[in-house]
Design a protein around this motif. Structure first.
Motif, PDB file in Angstrom:
ATOM      1  N   UNK A   1     -16.374   1.100   0.232  1.00 56.32           N
ATOM      2  CA  UNK A   1     -15.156   1.729   0.723  1.00 56.32           C
ATOM      3  C   UNK A   1     -14.105   1.625  -0.368  1.00 56.32           C
ATOM      4  N   UNK A   2     -13.433   2.730  -0.645  1.00 54.41           N
ATOM      5  CA  UNK A   2     -12.516   2.783  -1.783  1.00 54.41           C
ATOM      6  C   UNK A   2     -11.096   3.053  -1.293  1.00 54.41           C
ATOM      7  N   UNK A   3     -10.334   2.013  -0.990  1.00 56.17           N
ATOM      8  CA  UNK A   3      -8.994   2.231  -0.459  1.00 56.17           C
ATOM      9  C   UNK A   3      -8.040   2.749  -1.536  1.00 56.17           C
ATOM     10  N   UNK A   4      -7.023   3.484  -1.079  1.00 52.85           N
ATOM     11  CA  UNK A   4      -6.039   4.031  -2.016  1.00 52.85           C
ATOM     12  C   UNK A   4      -4.719   3.283  -1.929  1.00 52.85           C
ATOM     13  N   UNK A   5      -4.557   2.440  -0.912  1.00 56.86           N
ATOM     14  CA  UNK A   5      -3.280   1.730  -0.747  1.00 56.86           C
ATOM     15  C   UNK A   5      -3.456   0.548   0.207  1.00 56.86           C
ATOM     16  N   UNK A   6      -2.384  -0.193   0.410  1.00 51.65           N
ATOM     17  CA  UNK A   6      -2.435  -1.394   1.256  1.00 51.65           C
ATOM     18  C   UNK A   6      -2.883  -1.084   2.678  1.00 51.65           C
ATOM     19  N   UNK A   7      -2.425   0.049   3.227  1.00 58.19           N
ATOM     20  CA  UNK A   7      -2.782   0.386   4.602  1.00 58.19           C
ATOM     21  C   UNK A   7      -4.291   0.532   4.725  1.00 58.19           C
ATOM     22  N   UNK A   8      -4.888   1.186   3.734  1.00 54.65           N
ATOM     23  CA  UNK A   8      -6.344   1.386   3.804  1.00 54.65           C
ATOM     24  C   UNK A   8      -7.094   0.073   3.583  1.00 54.65           C
ATOM     25  N   UNK A   9      -6.509  -0.821   2.791  1.00 56.77           N
ATOM     26  CA  UNK A   9      -7.122  -2.149   2.636  1.00 56.77           C
ATOM     27  C   UNK A   9      -7.144  -2.842   3.993  1.00 56.77           C
ATOM     28  N   UNK A  10      -6.005  -2.780   4.694  1.00 51.93           N
ATOM     29  CA  UNK A  10      -5.917  -3.412   6.017  1.00 51.93           C
ATOM     30  C   UNK A  10      -6.909  -2.785   6.976  1.00 51.93           C
ATOM     31  N   UNK A  11      -7.094  -1.469   6.843  1.00 50.41           N
ATOM     32  CA  UNK A  11      -8.023  -0.750   7.715  1.00 50.41           C
ATOM     33  C   UNK A  11      -9.462  -1.233   7.493  1.00 50.41           C
ATOM     34  N   UNK A  12      -9.810  -1.477   6.234  1.00 47.43           N
ATOM     35  CA  UNK A  12     -11.157  -1.976   5.932  1.00 47.43           C
ATOM     36  C   UNK A  12     -11.364  -3.338   6.595  1.00 47.43           C
ATOM     37  N   UNK A  13     -10.356  -4.202   6.498  1.00 46.02           N
ATOM     38  CA  UNK A  13     -10.480  -5.526   7.140  1.00 46.02           C
ATOM     39  C   UNK A  13     -10.645  -5.385   8.653  1.00 46.02           C
ATOM     40  N   UNK A  14      -9.896  -4.447   9.256  1.00 47.53           N
ATOM     41  CA  UNK A  14     -10.001  -4.237  10.701  1.00 47.53           C
ATOM     42  C   UNK A  14     -11.408  -3.814  11.089  1.00 47.53           C
TER      43      UNK A  14
ATOM     44  N   UNK B   1       2.757 -11.556  -8.317  1.00 44.07           N
ATOM     45  CA  UNK B   1       1.844 -10.537  -7.766  1.00 44.07           C
ATOM     46  C   UNK B   1       2.103 -10.376  -6.277  1.00 44.07           C
ATOM     47  N   UNK B   2       1.734  -9.218  -5.751  1.00 49.57           N
ATOM     48  CA  UNK B   2       1.775  -9.025  -4.303  1.00 49.57           C
ATOM     49  C   UNK B   2       0.329  -8.978  -3.821  1.00 49.57           C
ATOM     50  N   UNK B   3       0.135  -9.409  -2.578  1.00 44.75           N
ATOM     51  CA  UNK B   3      -1.236  -9.470  -2.065  1.00 44.75           C
ATOM     52  C   UNK B   3      -1.270  -9.072  -0.611  1.00 44.75           C
ATOM     53  N   UNK B   4      -2.407  -8.547  -0.214  1.00 46.62           N
ATOM     54  CA  UNK B   4      -2.685  -8.207   1.182  1.00 46.62           C
ATOM     55  C   UNK B   4      -3.748  -9.191   1.655  1.00 46.62           C
ATOM     56  N   UNK B   5      -3.449  -9.945   2.689  1.00 50.04           N
ATOM     57  CA  UNK B   5      -4.410 -10.926   3.185  1.00 50.04           C
ATOM     58  C   UNK B   5      -5.267 -10.324   4.304  1.00 50.04           C
ATOM     59  N   UNK B   6      -6.465 -10.871   4.498  1.00 48.32           N
ATOM     60  CA  UNK B   6      -7.314 -10.372   5.594  1.00 48.32           C
ATOM     61  C   UNK B   6      -6.643 -10.500   6.964  1.00 48.32           C
ATOM     62  N   UNK B   7      -5.681 -11.404   7.090  1.00 42.18           N
ATOM     63  CA  UNK B   7      -4.972 -11.542   8.364  1.00 42.18           C
ATOM     64  C   UNK B   7      -4.043 -10.367   8.619  1.00 42.18           C
ATOM     65  N   UNK B   8      -3.819  -9.542   7.593  1.00 42.77           N
ATOM     66  CA  UNK B   8      -2.885  -8.432   7.726  1.00 42.77           C
ATOM     67  C   UNK B   8      -1.553  -8.752   7.065  1.00 42.77           C
ATOM     68  N   UNK B   9      -1.313 -10.018   6.744  1.00 42.80           N
ATOM     69  CA  UNK B   9      -0.040 -10.403   6.121  1.00 42.80           C
ATOM     70  C   UNK B   9       0.032  -9.891   4.688  1.00 42.80           C
ATOM     71  N   UNK B  10       1.263  -9.527   4.282  1.00 47.95           N
ATOM     72  CA  UNK B  10       1.501  -9.145   2.894  1.00 47.95           C
ATOM     73  C   UNK B  10       2.429 -10.193   2.317  1.00 47.95           C
ATOM     74  N   UNK B  11       2.170 -10.612   1.082  1.00 43.12           N
ATOM     75  CA  UNK B  11       3.061 -11.615   0.519  1.00 43.12           C
ATOM     76  C   UNK B  11       3.190 -11.456  -0.981  1.00 43.12           C
ATOM     77  N   UNK B  12       4.242 -12.090  -1.505  1.00 43.70           N
ATOM     78  CA  UNK B  12       4.522 -12.075  -2.940  1.00 43.70           C
ATOM     79  C   UNK B  12       4.377 -13.501  -3.439  1.00 43.70           C
TER      80      UNK B  12
END
Lengths: 469, 260
Positions: free
Chosen positions: A27-40, A147-158
């Protein structure tokens, strides 16, 4: 059939050495939302997710047989570049080629680069890569401002060295097992030329090789050794050292021209052959006895002590000179065994390794030595000492013998107080990992993972192999 | 009790993985033993947990590692197949060989026409196969590698007095496998149709007259060798190939007078 992912199919992926294949839902996400979608989706389907960039790891770091692979090369935009301060912010799928081609024309160069420019920033941070200047500039993580990161929990952090520092020092080096980098801000290094002054000279023994690195490092910007691992007896550990320096301001009259991308680009042919075909000519030489002749020829060619000017790209990205060079090792592919050993014990430990490999009839085709310093990152591979990277060619018949030999290697390196690198070694066992990282470090890493990824969605074949899933 | 995980693959110990649907006894169980003996990691499926647990225990004891795990599944529960396939492949770490072996033979008298029995056979022998082979085909077509094995029967080569629906179910499976082969060969996937004769299993009890009886182990050895050489159709034992060549060509005016 019930749903997998949109626009996704089950695809066979390989590691860089072509020594391991694994099929996954890519799966090739294009942004943070799609990353979150993959985790879901992964959570819903009870699947695991592995992050993958350029797929340049020699082992199983970017493989997830039967599970999901999140290919981040679609997130490859440089988000901000400031030629005054040398600060760049980029998405995780940006590779080092894009990075240096963006910054060099303005007089900057990435402070740390790997031996190939096709690695992505996400992969570089995940493995906390080093270059031929590790003894001076440390790992790439030491030049990350934020860096900014998207966690599998859905949280975004810097994260930065001062903000969320525990995650800063563990996500960098964390093999992509804690979360997904969504942007990386790096400090580049100021350049006054597109050229490096390179000093090349031969070394007759392993002892000479290590002494040259030890003595050369404090006075130069870069230091790297080539080691002829097939030479035995009095020539054990012989090879060639390359030391290199940046040119100072005013030293290069053509600095503007030399920093242009066209000047740096690797030549399309070598000795008149198209580069893309070279590996076909190399392949017949890949059996060990023939390769020993190639190594000897290379050693003799390097006997003359000399210095010369070389573009940055040509000096750093030797691996990219011959596209698909790894195919020259034949159908079984190759593995790399890299060990990091304190300067006091390296000579004895590696002498033992090299003699053992020759005695077992499994000599390495290529050895590379470097000088290192320790760093503060959680799953660090570095030591105050040296590293030796050994390439081994695999065939259908040598695998069991190779496996037995590498177990002996691990014992020798652990006894010498050495460490290993998760981007390279493919046979590190859970016991070995605990032995060099320390049980406390492994427990800290697992505790952080419970925090950022409580459902264990992020798992790679490497993670399951080393940390028991 | 939770079953232990399958071991990891590394460049120095690459792994092949197989799924066998219908593995609690007979050819399926023997093939699981054979593949595990050859180094495969094997996921075995059937309804009967006791038999599967014993099979896995035996395989894992012999190999000294977790080469077999079992999953309880009823092939008439077609809806659960795609999700279960995804789960198993994720736990196996991949898929190289998929075997559909489930099948039942319910005895019918020469003058008996029983829709309920016929439906049961079609469901287990054919519809269950479709439910599994469709998602397996999608998966292997994407991976561009792998082998699909369907256990058909010499009984699928002609429609006979003794077993109309059983013959039909196996003939349908053969035809479907042929179509699958024509679709998937171009994607690097091999499709093997196995046509066993009389194999010494529980199913044999339903057959009145038997000859050339072979053990499930012999059948498994033949199937393994056909997987390795990427064969398309095999008879096991091989002499059935010749016999069925003759039987397939017996003209109807003679065949309908025969009583077998």
């Amino acid at each position: 059939m019930d749903t997998t992912f949109p626009n996704t199919s089950f695809t066979t992926l390989e590691n860089f050495g072509h020594s391991l294949k694994a099929a996954s839902y890519v799966y090739k996400p294009a942004n943070s939302e799609e990353i979150a979608e993959v985790f879901c989706l992964a959570k819903k389907n009870g699947q695991t997710v592995t992050l993958r960039g350029a797929g340049r790891s020699y082992n199983d770091a970017a493989l997830n047989g039967g599970g999901i692979v999140m290919d981040l090369t679609g997130m490859n935009k440089i988000l901000a570049w400031n030629p005054q301060t040398g600060i760049v912010t980029a998405e995780p799928g940006v590779n080092l080629q894009q990075l240096w081609q963006t910054v060099l024309p303005d007089g900057w160069w990435p402070p740390v680069v790997s031996g190939t420019m096709y690695t992505t920033l996400g992969g570089c941070l995940g493995h906390n890569i080093h270059g031929k200047n590790n003894f001076r500039m440390g790992t790439i993580g030491e030049h990350v401002l934020e860096f900014t990161a998207q966690l599998p929990t859905g949280a975004q952090l810097t994260c930065s060295p001062s903000h969320n520092a525990d995650l800063f020092y563990s996500m960098i080096s964390g093999m992509g097992m804690l979360g997904v980098f969504t942007s990386v801000t790096l400090q580049m290094k100021k350049m006054h030329s597109g050229l490096l002054r390179v000093y090349a000279f031969p070394v007759k023994t392993l002892s000479e090789q290590l002494t040259a690195l030890l003595d050369g490092a404090p006075n130069h910007n870069y230091a790297v050794g080539w080691l002829d691992a097939m030479a035995g007896g009095s020539g054990l550990g012989r090879g060639q050292i390359h030391l290199a320096d940046y040119l100072k301001e005013g030293e290069d009259a053509n600095a503007q021209k030399n920093m242009r991308v066209e000047f740096q680009t690797l030549p399309p042919t070598i000795l008149g052959f198209p580069k893309s075909m070279i590996h076909y000519f190399m392949a017949p030489f890949s059996p060990a006895p023939l390769w020993a002749i190639v190594n000897t020829a290379k050693y003799i060619a390097g006997l003359r002590k000399h210095d010369f000017l070389q573009p940055h790209a040509a000096f750093h990205f030797l691996l990219d000179y011959v596209p698909n060079w790894e195919l020259a090792y034949g159908r079984g592919g190759l593995i790399q065994y890299q060990s990091f050993v304190p300067k006091e014990t390296a000579l004895d430990a590696w002498s033992e390794l090299l003699v053992l490999s020759q005695k077992r009839g499994l000599p390495s085709h290529l050895g590379v030595t470097k000088r290192h310093r320790p760093d503060k990152f959680l799953l660090s591979h570095a030591v105050d000492g040296f590293s030796l990277a050994l390439d081994f060619r695999l065939t259908n018949s040598n695998r069991p013998r190779m496996a037995a030999m590498l177990q002996e290697f691990d014992k020798i390196i652990l006894a010498a107080g050495g460490r290993f690198y998760f981007a390279k070694n493919s046979e590190t066992t859970p016991e070995t990992a605990v032995a060099y990282l320390g049980a406390e470090t492994v427990e800290r890493f697992k505790a952080l993972k419970r925090r950022t990824d409580p459902n264990n969605l992020l798992e790679s074949d490497l993670y399951r192999r080393v940390f028991g899933g | 009790m939770k079953q232990p995980e399958f071991p990891s693959a590394t460049p120095l110990q690459p792994r092949k993985r197989a799924i066998i649907v219908g593995a609690s006894s007979g050819i399926g169980a023997a093939l699981a033993q054979k593949l595990a003996h050859e180094g495969y990691l094997v996921a075995v499926l059937a309804r009967r947990e006791e038999q599967l647990r014993a099979l896995c225990a035996e395989i894992n004891r012999a190999s000294g590692e977790t080469r077999a795990r079992y999953y309880i599944h009823d092939v008439t529960d077609t809806k659960s197949a795609p999700g279960l396939l995804r789960q198993i492949v994720s736990e196996l770490g991949g898929l190289d060989v998929f075997v559909y072996n489930s099948g039942i033979l319910l005895p019918v008298k020469p003058d008996e026409f029983d829709f309920d029995k016929d439906r049961q056979m079609l469901e287990a022998n054919f519809l269950g196969a479709l439910a599994w082979l469709n998602p397996v085909a999608v998966m292997l077509q994407g991976a561009k590698s792998g082998t699909i094995v369907g256990i058909g029967s010499v009984a699928g080569d002609r429609g006979r007095v003794g077993a109309p629906a059983y013959n039909t179910s196996k003939a349908a499976l053969h035809t479907y496998l042929e179509a699958l082969r024509n679709r998937l060969t171009r994607h690097g996937v091999a499709v093997l149709t196995v046509k066993p004769g009389f194999v010494d299993t529980a199913m044999l009890k339903a057959s009145p007259r038997t000859f050339w009886v072979i053990s499930p182990e012999k059948a498994a050895a033949d199937i393994y060798s056909a997987i390795r050489t990427r064969k398309q159709v095999i008879y096991t034992p091989g002499q059935w190939g010749l016999l069925m060549l003759v039987i397939r060509h017996i003209p109807s005016f003679i065949f309908r007078r025969l009583s077998f």
